[in-house]
Design a protein around this motif. Structure first.
Motif, PDB file in Angstrom:
ATOM      1  N   SER A   1       0.794  -1.219   0.000  1.00 12.66           N
ATOM      2  CA  SER A   1       0.000   0.000   0.000  1.00 12.66           C
ATOM      3  C   SER A   1       0.836   1.284   0.000  1.00 12.66           C
ATOM      4  O   SER A   1       1.974   1.302   0.473  1.00 12.66           O
ATOM      5  CB  SER A   1      -0.857  -0.028   1.290  1.00 12.66           C
ATOM      6  OG  SER A   1      -1.700   1.064   1.396  1.00 12.66           O
TER       7      SER A   1
ATOM      8  N   GLN B   1       0.641   2.312  -8.940  1.00 13.85           N
ATOM      9  CA  GLN B   1      -0.474   1.353  -8.829  1.00 13.85           C
ATOM     10  C   GLN B   1      -0.106   0.013  -9.449  1.00 13.85           C
ATOM     11  O   GLN B   1       0.793  -0.050 -10.280  1.00 13.85           O
ATOM     12  CB  GLN B   1      -1.726   1.904  -9.499  1.00 13.85           C
ATOM     13  CG  GLN B   1      -1.521   2.270 -10.953  1.00 13.85           C
ATOM     14  CD  GLN B   1      -2.769   2.932 -11.540  1.00 13.85           C
ATOM     15  OE1 GLN B   1      -3.594   3.459 -10.815  1.00 13.85           O
ATOM     16  NE2 GLN B   1      -2.891   2.889 -12.848  1.00 13.85           N
TER      17      GLN B   1
ATOM     18  N   GLU C   1      -4.131  -3.611  -5.683  1.00 14.65           N
ATOM     19  CA  GLU C   1      -5.287  -2.707  -5.549  1.00 14.65           C
ATOM     20  C   GLU C   1      -6.150  -2.962  -4.303  1.00 14.65           C
ATOM     21  O   GLU C   1      -6.490  -2.048  -3.579  1.00 14.65           O
ATOM     22  CB  GLU C   1      -6.171  -2.896  -6.772  1.00 14.65           C
ATOM     23  CG  GLU C   1      -6.668  -1.616  -7.386  1.00 14.65           C
ATOM     24  CD  GLU C   1      -7.130  -1.895  -8.799  1.00 14.65           C
ATOM     25  OE1 GLU C   1      -8.294  -2.274  -8.926  1.00 14.65           O
ATOM     26  OE2 GLU C   1      -6.308  -1.794  -9.728  1.00 14.65           O
ATOM     27  N   GLU C   2      -6.458  -4.261  -4.057  1.00 10.54           N
ATOM     28  CA  GLU C   2      -7.368  -4.588  -2.951  1.00 10.54           C
ATOM     29  C   GLU C   2      -6.646  -4.646  -1.601  1.00 10.54           C
ATOM     30  O   GLU C   2      -7.281  -4.797  -0.568  1.00 10.54           O
ATOM     31  CB  GLU C   2      -8.030  -5.954  -3.191  1.00 10.54           C
ATOM     32  CG  GLU C   2      -8.717  -6.101  -4.543  1.00 10.54           C
ATOM     33  CD  GLU C   2      -9.994  -5.296  -4.632  1.00 10.54           C
ATOM     34  OE1 GLU C   2     -10.628  -5.084  -3.573  1.00 10.54           O
ATOM     35  OE2 GLU C   2     -10.349  -4.874  -5.751  1.00 10.54           O
TER      36      GLU C   2
ATOM     37  N   PRO D   1      -2.369  -3.839 -10.499  1.00  6.42           N
ATOM     38  CA  PRO D   1      -3.611  -4.609 -10.374  1.00  6.42           C
ATOM     39  C   PRO D   1      -3.543  -5.641  -9.247  1.00  6.42           C
ATOM     40  O   PRO D   1      -4.551  -5.991  -8.643  1.00  6.42           O
ATOM     41  CB  PRO D   1      -3.752  -5.295 -11.743  1.00  6.42           C
ATOM     42  CG  PRO D   1      -2.467  -5.083 -12.476  1.00  6.42           C
ATOM     43  CD  PRO D   1      -1.746  -3.954 -11.822  1.00  6.42           C
TER      44      PRO D   1
ATOM     45  N   SER E   1      -4.772  -2.438   0.001  1.00  7.67           N
ATOM     46  CA  SER E   1      -4.419  -1.159   0.602  1.00  7.67           C
ATOM     47  C   SER E   1      -4.617  -1.195   2.124  1.00  7.67           C
ATOM     48  O   SER E   1      -5.533  -1.863   2.634  1.00  7.67           O
ATOM     49  CB  SER E   1      -5.311  -0.075  -0.010  1.00  7.67           C
ATOM     50  OG  SER E   1      -5.399   1.012   0.864  1.00  7.67           O
TER      51      SER E   1
END
Ligand code: FAD
Ligand code: PYC
Length: 402
Positions: free
Chosen positions: A338, A374, A379-380, A376, A382
């Protein structure tokens, strides 16, 4: 005798800190080293220092039981763990370093009806995610692991979740292989260099203070597992991480008797046989938060007692040594990769009891996050998901009791 073994090159150069780097990575464990490696390999960023307060690979990376699998439940987890497992398949060739990856197969035993339902559900989820796992019955479990007693009486084996392409690797070699590759790209690996402060100006990182003096940087990656909360405090924010010891032990070496990895999560323990012949055994985390990197007697007793019904042969084994590592546990048992409230500071932690298997995938994803802002794959994951309630619950797939 080792007397003729002279003139060996150092695997990685001994470096003194420069005044400034584009990127500083704190922590020369597997995740820190893999992050640095993919920054160089995938993004051409090589003005990088990796700072380690102790010795390279001396944290959890050199203390784990090396189980590699990607049989998680949620889609974001399947993506990063499967990427990682697939990178393990070619790691020895990629690094030109034998990491002894052994895809011998991993069984997670079902010993209650609840687990039967749970693992069947995971097998279905994995099929949708493109992760190869299957539900197998008790006879197949016995065929794969003949030393096992599947009849109970207390916890008979009702079947299992089988990932044939899971396995193990030599943990130190993973760290050493990445370290050599980073050094070959011109990166500085600086051991005995403890980060003691994070310097910032106008909300942006400008460098760190260390036991070897101040070092400047444009970007900072904190990859320190059980000490993530300590580093975050230096940077002025809090992380939802608890640090706790996880212990393991090995027996005396014996002849080959088990060529798969078995995790028995109800009773609770896991076991595999190392190439040296030792039975590698572990159980749950300590029952209280602590920073203690060592084993304790009651843990051996608890873990061996749990496993002995299913593996009666271990009652005859002498145990050789035990140890502990400080694992970094999140509330949903998923990692954090993150950005942070400080511009230029990134965090990679929360792998808890299960991050060895994730080293290459995590490094790949973290490098992309740090280079491009960033990825892919991250992303989730964080750190802000805890504020928003977007948990990625992997408490069952973690396998290890917390
Ligand atoms: P580490 O290897 O711990 O590296 C972090 C480094 O940061 C350390 O070397 C530390 O010295 C350094 N550091 C800390 N503070 C500072 C500072 N201020 N300045 C500079 N450096 C600092 N995972 C699996 O997938 N499969 C398993 O079978 C498995 N079994 C395990 C069994 C045990 C007993 C343990 C303890 C863990 C197990 N794990 C397993 C989990 C796995 O070991 C970890 O998730 C993984 O190794 C974490 O790697 P890392 O690079 O994040 O951390
Ligand atoms: O994550 O598979 C795992 C594991 C096994 C033992 C400790 N962690």
């Amino acid at each position: 005798a080792m007397r003729n073994h002279t003139g060996w090159d150092r695997a990685w150069a001994k470096s003194a800190p420069k005044k400034k780097y584009d990127v500083i990575i704190v922590g020369a464990g597997g995740h820190g080293l893999a992050t640095a490696y993919y920054l160089g390999k995938n993004f051409g960023i090589t003005n990088v220092a990796i700072l380690e307060k102790g010795w390279l690979g001396g944290g959890n990376t050199g203390r784990n039981t090396t189980i590699i699998r990607s049989n998680y439940l949620q889609d974001p987890s399947a993506a990063i763990y499967e990427k990682s497992r697939s990178l393990y398949e070619t790691m020895s060739q990629d690094l030109n370093y034998n990491v002894m990856f052994s895809p011998r197969g991993v069984i997670m035993l079902a010993q209650t009806q609840h687990e039967v339902r749970g693992y069947k559900r995971t097998a279905h989820a994995n099929a949708l995610q493109g992760v190869q796992t299957e539900w197998i019955g008790p006879e197949r479990v016995k065929e794969l692991c003949p030393i096992m007693n599947i009849d109970g009486p207390r916890y008979p084996v009702l079947g299992g979740l089988w990932q044939a392409r899971g396995g193990t690797a030599r943990h130190d070699a993973v760290a050493w292989g990445y370290a050599r590759a980073c050094s070959d790209m011109g990166m500085d690996i600086i051991q005995k260099c403890e980060v003691t402060g994070v310097r910032q100006e106008n909300g942006k990182v400008i460098g760190v203070d260390t036991s070897q003096g101040p070092i400047d940087c444009d970007k900072l990656g904190m990859v320190v597992a059980g000490h993530s909360g300590v580093l975050a405090q230096m940077a002025g924010f809090r992380l939802p991480i608890e640090s706790v010891a996880l212990q393991a032990l090995v027996s005396e070496p014996i002849k080959p008797c088990m060529d798969v990895v078995v995790m028995a999560n109800t009773v609770h323990g896991y076991m595999s046989q190392s190439d040296k012949g030792e039975m590698v055994i572990g159980g749950g985390t300590d029952g209280y938060n602590n920073y203690t990197q060592r084993g304790s007697f009651h843990h051996i007793e608890e873990t061996v007692r749990a496993l002995v019904e299913t593996f009666p042969m271990i009652s005859r084994l002498k145990m050789l040594r035990q140890w502990g590592g400080i694992v970094d546990v999140t509330g949903d048992r998923s990692p954090i990769l993150s950005k942070t409230p400080v511009e230029g500071v990134f965090v990679n932690c929360g792998w808890g009891t299960g991050g060895f298997k994730a080293i290459p995938g995590s490094g790949w994803a973290m490098a992309e996050l740090m280079a491009k802002g960033q990825s892919p794959l991250t992303e989730e994951f964080s750190m802000f998901r805890f504020r928003e309630g977007k948990f990625i619950d992997e408490s069952v797939a973690a396998g290890v009791a917390h």
